[in-house]
Design a protein around this motif. Structure first.
Motif, PDB file in Angstrom:
ATOM      1  N   ARG A  58      11.019  -9.564 -23.859  1.00  0.00           N
ATOM      2  CA  ARG A  58      10.149  -7.737 -24.599  1.00  0.00           C
ATOM      3  C   ARG A  58       8.724  -7.292 -24.538  1.00  0.00           C
ATOM      4  NH1 ARG A  58      15.113  -8.019 -23.784  1.00  0.00           N
ATOM      5  NH2 ARG A  58      16.638  -7.278 -24.971  1.00  0.00           N
ATOM      6  N   PRO A  59       7.994  -7.572 -23.536  1.00  0.00           N
ATOM      7  CA  PRO A  59       6.732  -7.296 -22.873  1.00  0.00           C
ATOM      8  C   PRO A  59       5.769  -6.153 -23.803  1.00  0.00           C
ATOM      9  CG  PRO A  59       7.567  -6.435 -20.944  1.00  0.00           C
ATOM     10  CD  PRO A  59       9.191  -7.548 -21.921  1.00  0.00           C
ATOM     11  N   GLN A  60       6.457  -5.227 -24.084  1.00  0.00           N
ATOM     12  CA  GLN A  60       6.669  -3.829 -24.840  1.00  0.00           C
ATOM     13  C   GLN A  60       5.946  -4.549 -26.011  1.00  0.00           C
ATOM     14  OE1 GLN A  60       8.738  -0.543 -25.062  1.00  0.00           O
ATOM     15  NE2 GLN A  60       7.768   0.766 -26.296  1.00  0.00           N
ATOM     16  N   LEU A  61       7.092  -5.569 -26.426  1.00  0.00           N
ATOM     17  CA  LEU A  61       6.710  -5.816 -27.952  1.00  0.00           C
ATOM     18  C   LEU A  61       5.492  -6.409 -28.664  1.00  0.00           C
ATOM     19  CD1 LEU A  61       8.186  -4.928 -30.805  1.00  0.00           C
ATOM     20  CD2 LEU A  61       9.524  -7.354 -30.327  1.00  0.00           C
ATOM     21  N   THR A  62       5.225  -7.470 -27.229  1.00  0.00           N
ATOM     22  CA  THR A  62       4.198  -8.640 -27.016  1.00  0.00           C
ATOM     23  C   THR A  62       3.331  -7.830 -27.162  1.00  0.00           C
ATOM     24  OG1 THR A  62       5.388 -10.133 -26.290  1.00  0.00           O
ATOM     25  CG2 THR A  62       3.661 -10.510 -26.118  1.00  0.00           C
ATOM     26  N   ASP A  63       2.836  -6.589 -26.062  1.00  0.00           N
ATOM     27  CA  ASP A  63       1.809  -5.904 -26.316  1.00  0.00           C
ATOM     28  C   ASP A  63       1.183  -5.426 -27.825  1.00  0.00           C
ATOM     29  OD1 ASP A  63       1.804  -6.797 -23.943  1.00  0.00           O
ATOM     30  OD2 ASP A  63       1.871  -4.493 -22.959  1.00  0.00           O
ATOM     31  N   ALA A  64       2.345  -4.901 -28.698  1.00  0.00           N
ATOM     32  CA  ALA A  64       2.329  -4.142 -29.707  1.00  0.00           C
ATOM     33  C   ALA A  64       1.547  -5.444 -31.011  1.00  0.00           C
ATOM     34  CB  ALA A  64       3.628  -3.397 -30.343  1.00  0.00           C
ATOM     35  N   ALA A  65       2.351  -6.219 -30.656  1.00  0.00           N
ATOM     36  CA  ALA A  65       2.482  -7.864 -31.382  1.00  0.00           C
ATOM     37  C   ALA A  65       0.853  -8.048 -31.404  1.00  0.00           C
ATOM     38  CB  ALA A  65       3.138  -8.688 -30.865  1.00  0.00           C
ATOM     39  N   ILE A 114      -6.400  -2.122 -40.136  1.00  0.00           N
ATOM     40  CA  ILE A 114      -5.627  -2.557 -41.019  1.00  0.00           C
ATOM     41  C   ILE A 114      -3.448  -1.489 -41.293  1.00  0.00           C
ATOM     42  CG2 ILE A 114      -4.107  -3.050 -43.070  1.00  0.00           C
ATOM     43  CD1 ILE A 114      -7.377  -4.246 -44.235  1.00  0.00           C
ATOM     44  N   VAL A 115      -4.084  -0.260 -41.458  1.00  0.00           N
ATOM     45  CA  VAL A 115      -2.948   1.086 -41.184  1.00  0.00           C
ATOM     46  C   VAL A 115      -2.418   1.205 -39.935  1.00  0.00           C
ATOM     47  CG1 VAL A 115      -2.359   2.844 -41.853  1.00  0.00           C
ATOM     48  CG2 VAL A 115      -3.291   1.609 -43.258  1.00  0.00           C
ATOM     49  N   LEU A 116      -3.199   1.136 -38.901  1.00  0.00           N
ATOM     50  CA  LEU A 116      -2.880   1.145 -37.207  1.00  0.00           C
ATOM     51  C   LEU A 116      -2.477   0.280 -37.096  1.00  0.00           C
ATOM     52  CD1 LEU A 116      -2.838   2.944 -35.244  1.00  0.00           C
ATOM     53  CD2 LEU A 116      -5.328   1.927 -34.514  1.00  0.00           C
ATOM     54  N   ALA A 117      -2.301  -1.381 -37.306  1.00  0.00           N
ATOM     55  CA  ALA A 117      -1.735  -1.978 -36.923  1.00  0.00           C
ATOM     56  C   ALA A 117      -0.014  -2.110 -37.093  1.00  0.00           C
ATOM     57  CB  ALA A 117      -2.352  -3.186 -37.621  1.00  0.00           C
ATOM     58  N   PHE A 118       0.023  -2.049 -37.985  1.00  0.00           N
ATOM     59  CA  PHE A 118       1.570  -1.805 -38.843  1.00  0.00           C
ATOM     60  C   PHE A 118       2.252  -0.665 -37.701  1.00  0.00           C
ATOM     61  CE2 PHE A 118      -0.684  -4.527 -42.063  1.00  0.00           C
ATOM     62  CZ  PHE A 118       0.396  -5.575 -41.632  1.00  0.00           C
ATOM     63  N   GLU A 119       1.489   0.197 -38.077  1.00  0.00           N
ATOM     64  CA  GLU A 119       1.802   2.020 -37.301  1.00  0.00           C
ATOM     65  C   GLU A 119       2.077   0.996 -35.592  1.00  0.00           C
ATOM     66  OE1 GLU A 119       1.151   5.872 -35.417  1.00  0.00           O
ATOM     67  OE2 GLU A 119      -0.210   4.618 -36.525  1.00  0.00           O
ATOM     68  N   VAL A 120       1.412   0.439 -34.887  1.00  0.00           N
ATOM     69  CA  VAL A 120       1.263   0.316 -33.522  1.00  0.00           C
ATOM     70  C   VAL A 120       3.260  -0.659 -34.031  1.00  0.00           C
ATOM     71  CG1 VAL A 120       1.146  -1.492 -32.034  1.00  0.00           C
ATOM     72  CG2 VAL A 120      -0.989   0.112 -32.465  1.00  0.00           C
ATOM     73  N   LEU A 121       2.933  -1.267 -34.311  1.00  0.00           N
ATOM     74  CA  LEU A 121       4.159  -2.451 -34.893  1.00  0.00           C
ATOM     75  C   LEU A 121       6.003  -2.154 -34.954  1.00  0.00           C
ATOM     76  CD1 LEU A 121       3.356  -5.253 -36.785  1.00  0.00           C
ATOM     77  CD2 LEU A 121       4.133  -5.432 -34.340  1.00  0.00           C
ATOM     78  N   ALA A 122       5.195  -0.474 -35.229  1.00  0.00           N
ATOM     79  CA  ALA A 122       6.129   0.192 -35.921  1.00  0.00           C
ATOM     80  C   ALA A 122       7.167   1.387 -35.220  1.00  0.00           C
ATOM     81  CB  ALA A 122       6.599   1.422 -37.274  1.00  0.00           C
ATOM     82  N   ARG A 123       6.074   1.998 -34.090  1.00  0.00           N
ATOM     83  CA  ARG A 123       6.764   2.593 -33.439  1.00  0.00           C
ATOM     84  C   ARG A 123       7.088   1.401 -31.768  1.00  0.00           C
ATOM     85  NH1 ARG A 123       3.311   6.869 -31.778  1.00  0.00           N
ATOM     86  NH2 ARG A 123       1.779   7.735 -33.014  1.00  0.00           N
ATOM     87  N   ALA A 124       6.600   0.302 -31.402  1.00  0.00           N
ATOM     88  CA  ALA A 124       7.618  -0.494 -31.225  1.00  0.00           C
ATOM     89  C   ALA A 124       9.022  -0.928 -30.792  1.00  0.00           C
ATOM     90  CB  ALA A 124       6.522  -1.716 -30.421  1.00  0.00           C
ATOM     91  N   ALA A 125       9.229  -1.234 -32.673  1.00  0.00           N
ATOM     92  CA  ALA A 125       9.543  -2.181 -33.382  1.00  0.00           C
ATOM     93  C   ALA A 125      11.301  -1.563 -32.461  1.00  0.00           C
ATOM     94  CB  ALA A 125      10.413  -1.142 -34.438  1.00  0.00           C
ATOM     95  N   HIS A 126      11.931  -0.438 -32.535  1.00  0.00           N
ATOM     96  CA  HIS A 126      12.621  -0.167 -31.124  1.00  0.00           C
ATOM     97  C   HIS A 126      13.154  -0.727 -30.133  1.00  0.00           C
ATOM     98  CE1 HIS A 126      11.483   2.008 -27.313  1.00  0.00           C
ATOM     99  NE2 HIS A 126      10.051   2.164 -28.587  1.00  0.00           N
ATOM    100  N   VAL A 127      12.760  -1.386 -29.556  1.00  0.00           N
ATOM    101  CA  VAL A 127      12.330  -2.374 -28.458  1.00  0.00           C
ATOM    102  C   VAL A 127      13.611  -3.382 -29.291  1.00  0.00           C
ATOM    103  CG1 VAL A 127      11.863  -4.141 -27.034  1.00  0.00           C
ATOM    104  CG2 VAL A 127      10.860  -1.782 -27.005  1.00  0.00           C
ATOM    105  N   ALA A 128      13.074  -4.035 -29.872  1.00  0.00           N
ATOM    106  CA  ALA A 128      14.037  -5.039 -30.810  1.00  0.00           C
ATOM    107  C   ALA A 128      13.960  -4.817 -31.878  1.00  0.00           C
ATOM    108  CB  ALA A 128      13.969  -6.350 -30.115  1.00  0.00           C
ATOM    109  N   PRO A 129      14.492  -4.406 -32.797  1.00  0.00           N
ATOM    110  CA  PRO A 129      14.487  -4.127 -33.847  1.00  0.00           C
ATOM    111  C   PRO A 129      14.586  -5.240 -34.948  1.00  0.00           C
ATOM    112  CG  PRO A 129      16.083  -2.499 -33.406  1.00  0.00           C
ATOM    113  CD  PRO A 129      15.865  -3.208 -31.970  1.00  0.00           C
TER     114      PRO A 129
END
Length: 290
Positions: A58-65, A114-129
């Motif tokens: 899930r490269p999209q999730l890896t990139d977000a992480a 800090i807030v943006l970091a968690f937004e980035v993860l939330a935006r990508a979470a649909h790939v593998a919730p």
């Protein structure tokens, strides 16, 4: 795309999210300033390397992480440099954010990252919730209290310091996050990757203690001698230069031995060795002159 280019693209795209819409120009500029140039990007490099060793399905999730982890790290640097903490004028060879933009904007920039970091993860979470939820939890635990980087900074205000807990929180937390989040992003259990992250984190803390004691500000790109100035516990004070060097070598050897079995184990071990080689030579010339 190279690993470094992939990381830089992920961080750049993440920052753009925080600059979208009608945003205050100075604060928007401070976000870019705080995240570029990116230094060695060690933490996201480790995260992506672990994910790739585990399949990176899930490269999209890896990139977000990877981007989220780097944003947290950059935020911590912005806050560390503030007058209420290190009062550092330089970071990565240029004026620190509060010197370039003012203290209020530095506080806001760090908070925004800090807030943006968690937004980035939330935006990508649909790939593998299920993985997305675990990534948010892992990053939150390694950022806040009781064992994240906030705790690491908090230990410096105590009259009695638990050195192990201090180092594990201040430096180790985000390296543990790197190895565990890389595994999570690739659908693997996180717990087996704790030891590798902890050992790499300890190695970088000892290396940072040595750099602070032995290198000058020009070499570091930030003020030197901060541990002595602020009375912080550190490996050089506790072990001496030779003892700290030996400790660093022992930790790095243990880190390679602790890599869990995975398809890309050999390549991952090589990455850890490369990181070790980047740390060790810094001190050789100084030690030889001592």
């Amino acid at each position: 795309m190279s690993l470094s280019a992939r990381i830089d693209a992920a961080v750049r795209n993440a920052v753009l999210i925080g600059q979208g819409g009608i945003a205050p120009a100075q604060l928007s500029g401070a976000l870019t300033y705080a995240t570029t140039p990116g230094g060695a990007r060690i933490r996201p490099t480790i995260l992506m390397s672990v994910a790739m060793a585990c399949g990176d399905d899930r490269p999209q999730l890896t990139d977000a992480a990877a981007a989220a982890l780097e944003l947290i790290h950059c935020a911590s640097l912005v806050h560390d440099d503030l007058p209420c903490f290190d009062n550092a004028d330089m970071r990565r060879g240029k004026p620190s954010v509060h010197r370039a933009y003012s203290q209020p904007l530095a506080v806001l920039a760090g908070d925004s990252l800090i807030v943006l970091a968690f937004e980035v993860l939330a935006r990508a979470a649909h790939v593998a919730p299920d993985r997305g939820i675990q990534l948010v939890l892992s990053l939150a635990q390694k950022t806040g209290m009781p064992g994240g980087i906030c705790a690491g900074q908090g230990w410096e205000s105590e009259t009695e310091i638990d050195l192990s807990a201090y180092h594990r929180s201040k430096t180790g937390a985000l390296f543990i996050a790197a190895t565990q989040m890389g595994a999570i992003a690739a659908g693997q259990e996180s717990e087996p990757w704790f030891e590798l992250g902890a050992r790499i984190g300890e190695a970088f803390q000892v290396a940072d203690d040595l750099r602070d004691a032995l290198c000058d500000a020009q070499t570091l790109g930030k003020p030197a001698g901060q541990d002595d100035l602020h009375g912080r516990p550190n490996a050089v004070t506790a072990l001496g230069v030779d003892g700290a060097m030996q400790r660093l070598k022992d930790i790095l050897a243990g880190a390679i031995a602790s890599i869990p079995s995975c398809p890309g184990e050999a390549r991952l071990a090589q990455m850890v060795r490369m990181q070790a080689e980047q740390i060790m030579p810094v001190f050789a010339p100084v030690q030889a002159q001592a």
